[in-house]
Design a protein around this motif. Structure first.
Motif, PDB file in Angstrom:
ATOM      1  N   ASN A 307       0.832  -1.197   0.000  1.00  0.00           N
ATOM      2  CA  ASN A 307       0.000   0.000   0.000  1.00  0.00           C
ATOM      3  C   ASN A 307       0.871   1.254   0.000  1.00  0.00           C
ATOM      4  OD1 ASN A 307      -2.637   1.296   0.185  1.00  0.00           O
ATOM      5  ND2 ASN A 307      -2.077   1.819   2.285  1.00  0.00           N
ATOM      6  N   ARG A 308       1.919   1.241   0.805  1.00  0.00           N
ATOM      7  CA  ARG A 308       2.843   2.381   0.855  1.00  0.00           C
ATOM      8  C   ARG A 308       3.533   2.580  -0.488  1.00  0.00           C
ATOM      9  NH1 ARG A 308       5.831   3.537   6.292  1.00  0.00           N
ATOM     10  NH2 ARG A 308       4.259   3.021   7.860  1.00  0.00           N
ATOM     11  N   ALA A 309       3.948   1.453  -1.093  1.00  0.00           N
ATOM     12  CA  ALA A 309       4.672   1.552  -2.360  1.00  0.00           C
ATOM     13  C   ALA A 309       3.763   2.037  -3.483  1.00  0.00           C
ATOM     14  CB  ALA A 309       5.276   0.195  -2.718  1.00  0.00           C
ATOM     15  N   ALA A 310       2.562   1.465  -3.556  1.00  0.00           N
ATOM     16  CA  ALA A 310       1.662   1.784  -4.672  1.00  0.00           C
ATOM     17  C   ALA A 310       1.071   3.178  -4.560  1.00  0.00           C
ATOM     18  CB  ALA A 310       0.539   0.739  -4.733  1.00  0.00           C
ATOM     19  N   TYR A 317       9.235  -0.400   3.269  1.00  0.00           N
ATOM     20  CA  TYR A 317       8.799  -1.679   3.844  1.00  0.00           C
ATOM     21  C   TYR A 317       9.121  -2.845   2.903  1.00  0.00           C
ATOM     22  CZ  TYR A 317       6.243  -0.054   7.997  1.00  0.00           C
ATOM     23  OH  TYR A 317       5.905   0.450   9.233  1.00  0.00           O
ATOM     24  N   LEU A 318       9.001  -2.627   1.608  1.00  0.00           N
ATOM     25  CA  LEU A 318       9.343  -3.693   0.666  1.00  0.00           C
ATOM     26  C   LEU A 318      10.847  -3.968   0.708  1.00  0.00           C
ATOM     27  CD1 LEU A 318       7.087  -2.998  -2.452  1.00  0.00           C
ATOM     28  CD2 LEU A 318       6.754  -4.655  -0.603  1.00  0.00           C
ATOM     29  N   TYR A 319      11.635  -2.932   0.887  1.00  0.00           N
ATOM     30  CA  TYR A 319      13.086  -3.155   1.040  1.00  0.00           C
ATOM     31  C   TYR A 319      13.370  -3.966   2.305  1.00  0.00           C
ATOM     32  CZ  TYR A 319      17.911  -2.510   2.305  1.00  0.00           C
ATOM     33  OH  TYR A 319      19.192  -2.755   2.693  1.00  0.00           O
ATOM     34  N   LEU A 320      12.616  -3.692   3.378  1.00  0.00           N
ATOM     35  CA  LEU A 320      12.803  -4.440   4.620  1.00  0.00           C
ATOM     36  C   LEU A 320      12.538  -5.927   4.395  1.00  0.00           C
ATOM     37  CD1 LEU A 320      13.341  -4.408   7.673  1.00  0.00           C
ATOM     38  CD2 LEU A 320      10.907  -3.950   8.021  1.00  0.00           C
ATOM     39  N   MET A 321      11.505  -6.263   3.637  1.00  0.00           N
ATOM     40  CA  MET A 321      11.230  -7.673   3.322  1.00  0.00           C
ATOM     41  C   MET A 321      12.378  -8.273   2.520  1.00  0.00           C
ATOM     42  SD  MET A 321       7.215  -8.387   2.669  1.00  0.00           S
ATOM     43  CE  MET A 321       7.043  -7.364   1.236  1.00  0.00           C
ATOM     44  N   LYS A 475       5.259  -1.227  13.278  1.00  0.00           N
ATOM     45  CA  LYS A 475       5.515  -0.137  12.346  1.00  0.00           C
ATOM     46  C   LYS A 475       6.955   0.332  12.494  1.00  0.00           C
ATOM     47  CE  LYS A 475       0.845   1.727  11.753  1.00  0.00           C
ATOM     48  NZ  LYS A 475       0.004   2.957  11.752  1.00  0.00           N
ATOM     49  N   PHE A 476       7.538   0.725  11.368  1.00  0.00           N
ATOM     50  CA  PHE A 476       8.908   1.216  11.355  1.00  0.00           C
ATOM     51  C   PHE A 476       8.950   2.550  10.633  1.00  0.00           C
ATOM     52  CE2 PHE A 476       9.075  -3.440  11.222  1.00  0.00           C
ATOM     53  CZ  PHE A 476       9.891  -3.732  12.302  1.00  0.00           C
ATOM     54  N   SER A 477       9.828   3.409  11.099  1.00  0.00           N
ATOM     55  CA  SER A 477      10.062   4.654  10.370  1.00  0.00           C
ATOM     56  C   SER A 477      11.093   4.396   9.279  1.00  0.00           C
ATOM     57  CB  SER A 477      10.587   5.736  11.317  1.00  0.00           C
ATOM     58  OG  SER A 477      11.878   5.387  11.798  1.00  0.00           O
TER      59      SER A 477
END
Length: 488
Positions: A307-310, A317-321, A475-477
């Motif tokens: 959701n954040r990326a799109a 968050y996708l980088y974190l994964m 949640k992460f900043s």
């Protein structure tokens, strides 16, 4: 000499070898008490010495750990042999994990027995730093031909190294694991046993019931994996994403901006080469997405990431994964995975890279393509055909499945395994994925003890539908993720 006579002779010879090898086995290294719900239980830790090759009288020996928690009863019934997930994970439960599961009801009448999995526990660990490094991919394209070819090259180098060390992967199969379990069973004087298995361990349990049906009392399979399903199917994963999508659209608590699949597709279509200073790898993100979907709670974090990326062009968050996949790659015991999974489900002549493209799905072949796209490089023998397909068994079997399980989909067990279980039952838990069904089963009071003690299936105690909360569990900043990217 007829074929049946030859087979009988081979069987007798094999039995003689095994009996000869069983004379000196377990050395108890330590014993101590642990406290569970205000009750003391005696535990024993030891080492079992077994032949690497059960077919050879002159086989070298390998050592495996053994951990037993003794029942509080003076006259316990059949013990419970634990078979954990994997392959690539230990089968020795930590005391903290045992205590947290509150197994006092089980221990009231049963010993709990853990025997290390050969290849990942004990004296021989089938892990290669070079293979693990290759599993991180090349040029930020984990599933490219160049990346997969590099993994194959490192596998071949590792096999040459194993040959120099006189280690044969063909002696690290599930059938060899079962022989290890049998040695402990006989040594401890258990006439019959129960099996409590999860994920990969359910396949070991199934083959155990095929090979030694007379010793199995009851078996519980949490997330059953029938023959042929160490390979995750892209279309099956897509169907479970569709279920998540339907649930997501009906959520009032989330900031709904399109379907899950829409925001995932948009995220990949618009993905930049970097987030901050870090390069992005769409293939790794797909692998991380798939493995995160093993938990319904982690699913909330996954969908928040997309959701954040799109919608905000925020790929943190996708980088974190992606970073979590890199961390996991460093720990994989890949030789043990191949000696169990590839040895069991590999089909000669199959182009797995092509088969697992998953071109019409959001996540594609992801981790299956990574593992199976290099499977031919292992060049190991498959186990006998009779253990590579479902067949009838009369063992009392209880299967626990989840309707959101991407790893061991419930319909695989329902359609392919259940028809062969004469005394089988399946419970499908609603709104639960792979790790969720394990937690639910272990934490439902009396559910397992009722079954192992009396064969009673208290379905009502476990089938209350789980709620799905798509709010992320943490949640992460961006600054926190940046620091993690530097440090991890």
């Amino acid at each position: 000499m007829g074929k049946s006579t030859i087979l009988l002779a081979i069987g007798l010879f094999t039995s003689i070898i095994i009996l000869a090898q069983e004379k000196k086995q377990i050395e108890i290294l330590s014993s101590e008490d642990i406290v569970i719900e205000n009750t003391n239980y005696s535990t024993f830790r030891g080492t079992i010495e077994v032949p690497e090759d059960y077919k050879s009288l002159n086989s070298k020996k390998i050592q495996l750990p053994v951990f037993i928690v003794k029942s509080s009863s003076k006259n316990p019934t059949e013990p419970i042999f634990w078979l954990d997930g994997g392959p690539g994970a230990s089968n020795i439960l930590l005391e903290s994990k045992i205590i947290s599961a509150n197994p006092s009801k089980l221990l009231a009448n049963h010993d709990l027995v853990c025997i290390g999995y050969r290849g990942v526990d004990g004296s021989t660990i089938l892990k290669s730093k070079k293979v693990n490094k290759a599993l991180k991919g090349k040029h930020n394209q984990l599933l490219s031909e160049q990346s997969l070819n590099n993994v194959e090259e490192k596998i071949k180098e590792y096999q040459a190294q194993l040959k120099e060390q006189n280690i044969d992967l063909n002696n690290y199969t599930m059938l060899d694991v079962i022989e290890d379990l049998e040695i402990v069973r006989k040594h401890q004087g258990y006439k019959k046993i129960n099996l409590l298995s999860v994920s990969y361990g359910t396949r070991v349990a199934l083959l155990y019931s095929y090979k030694f049906p007379e010793v199995i009392n009851r078996t519980v399979m949490i997330g059953a994996n029938p023959p042929g399903h160490f390979i995750w199917n892209p279309e099956k994963t897509e169907s479970i994403l569709n279920k998540y999508d339907s649930l997501y659209k009906n959520q009032d608590e989330v900031d709904y901006k399109g379907s899950i699949k829409e925001i995932m597709k948009k995220s990949f279509d618009n993905m930049p080469k970097r987030w901050s200073v870090f390069k992005l790898d769409a293939d790794k993100i797909k692998v991380g997405t798939f493995t995160s979907l093993f938990s319904k709670d982690m699913a909330g974090l996954v969908f928040e990431a997309y959701n954040r990326a799109a919608n905000n062009y925020d790929y943190s968050y996708l980088y974190l994964m992606q970073k979590m996949v890199d961390m996991a790659s460093s720990e994989i015991v890949f030789g043990e995975i191949s000696s169990k999974a590839v040895n069991a489900d590999f089909v000669e002549g199959t182009n797995y890279r092509k088969k697992l493209q998953g071109d019409n799905t959001i996540l594609g072949g992801n981790i299956s393509k990574l593992y199976w796209g290099v499977s031919s490089a292992w060049q190991i023998k498959t186990i006998p055909e009779e253990y590579r397909k479902c067949r009838e068994t009369s063992a009392e079997t209880l299967i626990i499945s989840g309707d959101l399980d991407v790893s061991t989909p419930s319909d695989n067990a329902r359609d392919e395994l259940m028809p062969y279980l004469k005394n089988g039952h399946q419970i499908i838990l609603k709104n639960m994925s792979h790790s969720d069904i394990f937690i639910k089963t272990m934490m439902t009071p009396n559910f397992l003890s009722d079954y192992f003690d009396n064969g009673i299936i208290n379905k009502d105690s476990i089938t209350t539908p789980a709620s799905i909360d798509f709010k992320p569990i943490m949640k992460f900043s961006k600054s926190q993720i940046f620091i993690m990217g530097l440090l991890m």
